[in-house]
Design an enzyme around this catalytic site. Structure first.
Site, PDB file in Angstrom:
ATOM      1  N   TRP A   1      32.651  42.350  45.846  1.00  0.00           N
ATOM      2  CA  TRP A   1      32.894  41.480  47.000  1.00  0.00           C
ATOM      3  C   TRP A   1      33.927  42.102  47.939  1.00  0.00           C
ATOM      4  CZ3 TRP A   1      35.630  36.074  46.812  1.00  0.00           C
ATOM      5  CH2 TRP A   1      35.314  35.342  47.969  1.00  0.00           C
TER       6      TRP A   1
ATOM      7  N   HIS B   1      40.346  51.482  40.185  1.00  0.00           N
ATOM      8  CA  HIS B   1      40.931  50.520  39.252  1.00  0.00           C
ATOM      9  C   HIS B   1      42.293  51.010  38.762  1.00  0.00           C
ATOM     10  CE1 HIS B   1      37.406  48.081  39.176  1.00  0.00           C
ATOM     11  NE2 HIS B   1      36.684  48.812  38.353  1.00  0.00           N
TER      12      HIS B   1
ATOM     13  N   SER C   1      34.054  37.608  32.510  1.00  0.00           N
ATOM     14  CA  SER C   1      33.175  38.439  33.329  1.00  0.00           C
ATOM     15  C   SER C   1      33.090  39.851  32.769  1.00  0.00           C
ATOM     16  CB  SER C   1      33.689  38.470  34.776  1.00  0.00           C
ATOM     17  OG  SER C   1      32.810  39.192  35.601  1.00  0.00           O
TER      18      SER C   1
END
Length: 329
Positions: free
Chosen positions: A83, A141, A171
């Site tokens: 997103w 990340h 998730s």
């Protein structure tokens, strides 16, 4: 409890291929634990990486050269990376792609439009990013302390998106089970929950990762923008406007009146992206199916999976780790 589908073979970054003697010596000198999907996770600079992933981390730290104006989109795994990439790509490139019906996001997965820094460097040293338009967008990340030094030394901006740990864990559990080879079966919720709480997860400990960027955003507010997934879901226009101002591309009055914010949010919505053909059938070069990145995207989905005892334990860890720093997730 329903189990997600699994893939027959591991993506490249989860495999453990041949490596140099120097790298093997490093692996032998740092803590190692059993991975969620890959055989091993290795703790480097306080955070956990798969074997191949760590090779990419070391290479990008050594060779990547940031430039003034670069934008780094940072998350822990499964905290809204897809997103965030879509929104920032659409935001900073809105002049180049004014027609929403001809937008690159309609035919490209967001991960294909924003290079994943440490993954790009797996098995490589010198990469050519001259094909990227200004401002260059990169995703990672990596924890703050592990970013290449050139990022700190140049006039870059960092956008950090975090998500509450319970939803992040659930998730990530679903996602990694999709990556596990079929013959290994799915990883149990209880075993992976224990690893996550101990900090043994991809780029974990989760709380240390979040806290690093939170403290960085307080110290360098012009360089690091700290955004919560839940705030983005609850007040998307407000957060998109703040993000545009931070990145130096605020919406003009004319854009506000013409509905430019709404167009970006509609284009990048979970409903729209998840239903695009490219995100139903495509694959990334590393092997993951595009559809693996679109599960539910809901706030509070973890309530359907975690026991009361698990929720209490996660809340206790979050309180212990973050309460002294005025950060609530």
């Amino acid at each position: 409890m329903p189990r997600p589908e699994q893939c027959p073979s591991l993506p490249g970054y989860l495999q453990e291929n041949e490596s140099s003697e120097e790298f093997r010596d490093l692996i032998g000198s740092i803590p190692t634990e059993k991975g969620w999907v890959a055989n091993h996770l290795h703790q480097y600079q306080g955070f956990w990486h798969t074997t191949r992933q760590l090779q990419g981390v070391l290479a990008c730290q050594k060779h990547f050269q940031a430039q003034d104006g670069d934008i780094f989109l940072v998350t822990t795994p499964k905290s809204g990376s897809t997103w965030l990439k879509a929104i920032v790509f659409a935001l900073v490139n809105r002049v180049s792609f004014p027609d929403p019906k001809q937008h690159p996001l309609l035919t490209n997965n967001p991960h294909a439009l924003v290079p994943f820094l440490e993954m790009e460097y797996i098995g490589k040293e010198h990469l050519d990013f001259t094909n990227l338009t200004f401002p260059r967008l990169f995703s990672t990340h990596l924890p703050l302390m592990s970013l290449p030094k050139s990022v700190e030394d140049s006039d870059c901006k960092v956008v950090y998106l975090c998500r509450n740990p319970k939803d992040t864990f659930v998730s990530l559990w679903h996602f990694t089970n999709k990556l596990r080879p079929v013959d290994r079966g799915a990883g149990s919720l209880e075993e992976t929950f224990d690893k996550f709480c101990r900090g043994v997860s991809l780029y974990g400990p989760f709380w240390d990762h979040v806290l690093g960027y939170w403290k960085g955003s307080l110290e360098w507010p012009q360089r690091i923008f700290f955004l919560k997934y839940e705030d983005m879901k609850n007040e998307p226009e407000v957060q998109l406007r703040r993000l545009s101002e931070f990145l130096g591309c605020p919406f003009s009055l004319e854009e506000e009146k013409s509905g430019a914010l709404d167009e970006i949010l509609k284009l990048c919505s979970f409903e729209n992206l998840s239903n695009l053909e490219v995100n139903k059938i495509g694959r990334l070069p590393s092997g993951e199916e595009h559809q693996a990145f679109f599960r539910r995207g809901e706030v509070g989905d973890s309530m359907h999976y975690l026991t009361d005892k698990m929720k209490e334990k996660m809340d206790m860890i979050t309180e212990q780790k973050l309460h002294c720093y005025s950060l609530k997730l």
